[in-house]
Design a protein around this motif. Structure first.
Motif, mmCIF file in Angstrom:
data_model
loop_
_atom_site.group_PDB
_atom_site.id
_atom_site.type_symbol
_atom_site.label_atom_id
_atom_site.label_comp_id
_atom_site.label_asym_id
_atom_site.label_seq_id
_atom_site.Cartn_x
_atom_site.Cartn_y
_atom_site.Cartn_z
ATOM 1 N N ILE A 227 16.802 -5.930 -11.200
ATOM 2 C CA ILE A 227 17.771 -5.096 -11.185
ATOM 3 C C ILE A 227 17.049 -3.560 -10.791
ATOM 4 O O ILE A 227 17.972 -2.861 -10.057
ATOM 5 C CB ILE A 227 18.103 -4.867 -12.568
ATOM 6 N N TYR A 228 15.918 -3.362 -11.063
ATOM 7 C CA TYR A 228 15.423 -2.135 -10.886
ATOM 8 C C TYR A 228 14.981 -1.866 -9.540
ATOM 9 O O TYR A 228 15.172 -0.660 -8.963
ATOM 10 C CB TYR A 228 14.357 -1.885 -12.037
ATOM 11 N N ARG A 229 14.133 -2.912 -9.023
ATOM 12 C CA ARG A 229 13.780 -2.860 -7.743
ATOM 13 C C ARG A 229 14.695 -3.349 -6.660
ATOM 14 O O ARG A 229 14.920 -2.827 -5.618
ATOM 15 C CB ARG A 229 12.535 -3.526 -7.426
ATOM 16 N N HIS A 230 15.660 -4.115 -6.772
ATOM 17 C CA HIS A 230 16.655 -4.578 -5.948
ATOM 18 C C HIS A 230 18.187 -4.686 -6.326
ATOM 19 O O HIS A 230 18.628 -5.665 -6.489
ATOM 20 C CB HIS A 230 16.349 -6.017 -5.577
ATOM 21 N N PRO A 231 18.579 -3.367 -6.695
ATOM 22 C CA PRO A 231 19.977 -3.433 -7.093
ATOM 23 C C PRO A 231 20.825 -3.866 -6.007
ATOM 24 O O PRO A 231 20.296 -3.641 -4.616
ATOM 25 C CB PRO A 231 20.130 -1.856 -7.174
ATOM 26 N N LYS A 232 21.927 -4.517 -6.463
ATOM 27 C CA LYS A 232 22.718 -4.837 -5.239
ATOM 28 C C LYS A 232 23.718 -3.748 -4.747
ATOM 29 O O LYS A 232 24.116 -4.168 -3.663
ATOM 30 C CB LYS A 232 23.779 -6.235 -5.907
ATOM 31 N N ASN A 233 24.006 -2.884 -5.302
ATOM 32 C CA ASN A 233 24.906 -1.837 -5.103
ATOM 33 C C ASN A 233 24.596 -0.470 -5.259
ATOM 34 O O ASN A 233 23.734 -0.494 -6.268
ATOM 35 C CB ASN A 233 26.445 -2.136 -5.097
ATOM 36 N N HIS A 341 4.755 17.779 0.973
ATOM 37 C CA HIS A 341 5.197 16.718 1.804
ATOM 38 C C HIS A 341 5.322 15.389 0.879
ATOM 39 O O HIS A 341 4.363 15.365 0.088
ATOM 40 C CB HIS A 341 4.226 16.454 2.792
ATOM 41 N N LEU A 342 6.467 14.798 1.055
ATOM 42 C CA LEU A 342 6.786 13.503 0.401
ATOM 43 C C LEU A 342 6.501 12.464 1.200
ATOM 44 O O LEU A 342 7.292 12.159 2.020
ATOM 45 C CB LEU A 342 8.083 13.488 -0.371
ATOM 46 N N ALA A 343 5.336 11.713 0.626
ATOM 47 C CA ALA A 343 5.024 10.465 1.516
ATOM 48 C C ALA A 343 5.485 9.273 0.786
ATOM 49 O O ALA A 343 5.736 9.364 -0.423
ATOM 50 C CB ALA A 343 3.286 10.207 1.676
ATOM 51 N N HIS A 344 5.736 8.273 1.154
ATOM 52 C CA HIS A 344 6.301 6.914 0.469
ATOM 53 C C HIS A 344 5.963 5.724 1.336
ATOM 54 O O HIS A 344 5.511 5.627 2.484
ATOM 55 C CB HIS A 344 7.525 6.861 0.476
ATOM 56 N N ASP A 345 5.584 4.761 0.567
ATOM 57 C CA ASP A 345 5.193 3.249 1.196
ATOM 58 C C ASP A 345 6.626 2.856 1.444
ATOM 59 O O ASP A 345 7.444 2.443 0.712
ATOM 60 C CB ASP A 345 4.513 2.448 0.007
ATOM 61 N N PRO A 346 6.590 2.209 2.946
ATOM 62 C CA PRO A 346 7.630 1.663 3.647
ATOM 63 C C PRO A 346 8.236 0.432 2.658
ATOM 64 O O PRO A 346 9.430 0.079 2.661
ATOM 65 C CB PRO A 346 7.539 1.353 4.558
ATOM 66 N N THR A 347 7.192 -0.409 2.095
ATOM 67 C CA THR A 347 7.640 -1.578 1.668
ATOM 68 C C THR A 347 8.177 -1.343 0.271
ATOM 69 O O THR A 347 8.971 -2.404 -0.259
ATOM 70 C CB THR A 347 6.332 -2.230 1.451
ATOM 71 N N SER A 348 8.156 -0.417 -0.544
ATOM 72 C CA SER A 348 8.973 -0.116 -1.750
ATOM 73 C C SER A 348 10.096 0.498 -1.513
ATOM 74 O O SER A 348 10.855 0.516 -2.704
ATOM 75 C CB SER A 348 7.642 1.077 -2.654
ATOM 76 N N VAL A 349 10.615 0.465 -0.605
ATOM 77 C CA VAL A 349 11.944 0.948 -0.209
ATOM 78 C C VAL A 349 12.858 0.008 -0.292
ATOM 79 O O VAL A 349 12.592 -1.083 0.420
ATOM 80 C CB VAL A 349 12.310 1.866 1.354
ATOM 81 N N HIS A 350 13.870 0.115 -1.107
ATOM 82 C CA HIS A 350 14.982 -0.835 -1.211
ATOM 83 C C HIS A 350 16.278 -0.623 -0.280
ATOM 84 O O HIS A 350 16.639 0.540 -0.503
ATOM 85 C CB HIS A 350 15.472 -1.231 -2.541
ATOM 86 N N VAL A 351 16.666 -1.485 0.555
ATOM 87 C CA VAL A 351 17.608 -1.270 1.567
ATOM 88 C C VAL A 351 19.123 -1.787 1.011
ATOM 89 O O VAL A 351 19.004 -2.979 0.719
ATOM 90 C CB VAL A 351 17.341 -1.569 3.060
ATOM 91 N N LEU A 352 20.166 -1.122 0.969
ATOM 92 C CA LEU A 352 21.394 -1.720 0.828
ATOM 93 C C LEU A 352 22.056 -1.678 2.082
ATOM 94 O O LEU A 352 22.265 -0.864 2.691
ATOM 95 C CB LEU A 352 22.383 -0.829 -0.062
ATOM 96 N N GLU A 353 22.893 -2.755 2.492
ATOM 97 C CA GLU A 353 23.491 -3.238 3.866
ATOM 98 C C GLU A 353 24.606 -2.145 4.107
ATOM 99 O O GLU A 353 24.445 -1.554 5.180
ATOM 100 C CB GLU A 353 23.886 -4.443 3.961
#
Lengths: 355, 294
Positions: A227-233, A341-353
């Motif tokens: 739920i935390y990492r992959h919220p549906k909406n 500067h804010l860096a982030h790991d691309p793999t940790s980004v969750h994408v909502l369609e």
């Protein structure tokens, strides 16, 4: 996991004072396994308490079915359901001693006094109130009352224990302590818990699965991590924890990484899987997903909030747009007004369609 | 200094009511207590000699010359107590379910109902009792209705019977039972009722083990408030009761106004007083015991 409780297409409508109809439960499907800790989470008015009361029998469903261990619960009155509840207000019987409160379920079931006394002592022991049986609920502290309510609800060994925001009246320290104790107790008892709360932190700490509800519907069911990492909406993303939402357009895709850009020009790296150029999506990043460094989104720290273990900072991106919330693990270089500067790991980004 | 000032303020605030009650309640009471041990004057009033036959007449000792023991007084006392007890029971049965019903009404309808229950206080008790007389008499509303419906062939003799007296007292006392009862029922914790059902108690068990004990203070309060004025009531039996409906209050009235035997009337009054005090003492000690538990 064997299904203990099966709810399908549950519907319950109320008539509002204005004469309209409001669906407190609008087609709810839910399965709870034996010995599972399930949390119903949602803002007030989302239907979580109605669902709990429908399981305990205090609300009658307009539609839908409810089975416990294959037995149809729909027509059973509350006192015939093998389900017990810990009430939000505890609802202890003020005219009875703690021991009689705890032994109430056995008393009304006709269990003999000797056996009852032994089981009451055992239940009080389990919740850490050994020897308190002679007191009155009025002489106990909030935390102790909570434990009495718990002991009273588990003494008859229900198949399923319902807990209606039981910790909301306790102070923070006691609440956290009780959260762990409840979890331990649930394991040792081996019964399923359905726990209602509006506190997302509580839900994340305790649950095997979280059911996020809104307006009588289930938005998402999943493990706390899920739920935390992959919220549906967006709703789930915003309700569970602090979130940064970026509506972005995919600019280009290169290898494993896609580049998304917000309308203001903030650039984010996304996992490339499934992305196509020109697509509009929403990128979700938790405050802890950013690290302060020399590369990444340039911005300026506008505010800092000290939380003890962490420093919470708000960063205004140079390109513009809403402030980004970031947890800065060490406070270095995160003072108000500092350029970062804010860096982030691309793999940790969750994408909502949906954008 | 502060404490002293506080007690002065308290004294000033309490002085008017203390003086009023002392002069108009305690003093008359002491006079009645004193009179009950004096001998009756020939044409009313009292003779200042000690005289215990007033009580002897009632409880069973008499000189057999001036005063004769009559069991009728104890019978009337017993009747008064049983009428009052019956009134308590009947008002309780009437009001208890209604209290639950009213407590579930919406705010607006609750106010309407509370207004209705206090409505009788706006008119004279005597007038209302005479209305009952018109209803209950052989050619009254009740009998005419039953006769015309063919339920009965002859008018029922209700007026001037114990039934009429109890009926009248129940009518008068209903608001006094309802108000404390309602307040207790309204304060009942619904969650506790649900907890009881949830823990497997059926509706009867829930009523006996949770609802009844929780509303007991209201029941006791209502019972005391109804019982005390009922024991000494003389207006209702005066209007609706015949010889068989006579209560101790009527006896007191007769002794003072018709028989002009003030000491005997005083002795009867003291007996009512003793009953009332006993009931109050029991209820106060019980309430204190219950309060200590909570």
């Amino acid at each position: 996991m064997a299904a203990l409780l099966e709810i399908s297409a549950a519907r319950r409508e109320f008539v509002t004072p204005e004469g309209g109809r409001l669906a407190a439960l609008d087609g709810v499907d839910l399965t709870v396994g034996a010995n599972e800790f399930v949390t119903l989470l949602g803002p007030s008015g989302c239907g979580k308490t109605t669902l709990l009361r429908a399981i305990s029998g205090f609300e009658v469903l307009d539609n839908g079915t409810m089975r416990l261990d294959g037995m149809d619960l729909t027509a059973l009155p509350p006192f015939r359901r093998p389900v017990n509840t810990v009430f939000q207000s505890y609802a202890l019987f003020g005219h009875m001693t703690v021991a009689r409160n705890v032994g109430y379920a056995l008393e009304v079931a006709g269990v003999g006094k000797a056996s009852r006394d032994a089981q009451v002592a055992e239940a009080l022991e389990k919740v850490g109130l050994a020897g308190m049986g002679g007191r009155r609920p009025g002489q106990l502290s909030g935390g102790q009352r909570q434990r009495v309510a718990l002991a009273r609800a588990i003494i008859a060994k229900p198949r399923l224990l319902l807990l209606d925001e039981p910790l909301s009246a306790l102070d923070r320290n006691l609440r956290q302590q009780m959260q762990l104790e409840l979890k331990t107790l649930q394991h040792s008892l081996g019964i399923a818990f359905i726990f209602v709360t509006h506190d997302q932190e509580e839900a994340l700490t305790m649950s095997d699965r979280i059911v996020v509800m809104r307006a009588g519907r289930i938005e998402q069911i999943g493990s706390p991590r899920d739920i935390y990492r992959h919220p549906k909406n967006r709703f789930v993303a915003e309700f569970i924890g602090e979130t940064n939402l970026f509506p972005v357009t995919v600019d280009h895709v290169a290898g494993n990484i896609a580049l998304g850009r917000t309308a203001d020009g903030v650039e984010l790296q996304l996992p490339a899987t499934g992305r196509s150029v020109g697509e509009q999506v929403t990128a979700i990043l938790r405050p802890a997903d950013f690290t302060l460094g020399t590369a990444g989104i340039p911005g300026q720290v506008t505010r800092e909030v000290y939380l003890g273990s962490d420093l919470y900072i708000f960063v205004q991106p140079k390109a513009g747009g809403p402030e980004i919330r970031v947890i800065a693990r060490d406070g270095a270089g995160a003072a108000e007004g500092a350029a970062v500067h804010l860096a982030h790991d691309p793999t940790s980004v969750h994408v909502l369609e949906a954008a | 200094m502060a404490i002293r000032r506080q007690s002065v303020v308290l004294g000033v605030l309490l002085a008017p009511v203390t003086l009023f009650l002392g002069f108009f309640f305690l003093l008359p009471l002491l006079i009645i207590a004193l009179y009950s041990f004096l001998s009756p004057g020939l044409y009313g009033g009292v003779e200042w000699t000690f005289y215990h036959w007033n009580y002897g007449r009632i409880f069973g000792w008499a000189d057999g010359i001036n005063e004769i023991f009559e069991p009728i007084y104890l019978q009337i006392l017993w009747r008064s107590l049983s009428f009052a007890a019956l009134t308590v029971v009947l008002t309780l049965i009437l009001c208890y379910p209604v209290a639950f019903w009213v407590s579930r009404l919406s705010e607006r309808w609750r106010l309407v109902f509370m207004f209705l229950i206090t409505l009788p206080f706006f008119s004279s008790l005597i007038v209302r009792l005479y209305a009952w007389l018109l209803i209950l008499k052989p050619t009254g509303l009740f009998n005419t209705a039953l006769l015309s419906l063919g339920v009965i062939s002859e008018p029922l003799e209700i007026l001037y019977t114990p039934t009429a007296v109890v009926l009248g007292m129940v009518y008068v006392m209903v608001p006094f039972m309802f108000l404390p009862l309602y307040s207790a029922v309204d304060n009942l914790d619904r969650a506790q009722v649900e907890a009881s059902l949830d823990l497997g108690a059926n509706r009867v068990q829930t009523f006996l083990k949770v609802i009844l004990p929780q509303t007991l203070p209201g029941i006791m309060g209502g019972a005391v408030i109804v019982f005390i004025p009922s024991v000494g009531n003389f207006v209702v039996p005066d209007v609706l009761g015949g010889a068989k409906g006579l209560m101790i209050g009527n006896l007191v009235e007769q002794q003072f106004l018709s028989a002009r035997n003030w000491p005997f009337g005083s002795a009867l009054s003291m007996i009512i007083m003793a009953v009332v005090l006993t009931v109050l003492l029991i209820s106060v000690t019980r309430a204190r015991k219950a309060g200590g538990h909570a």
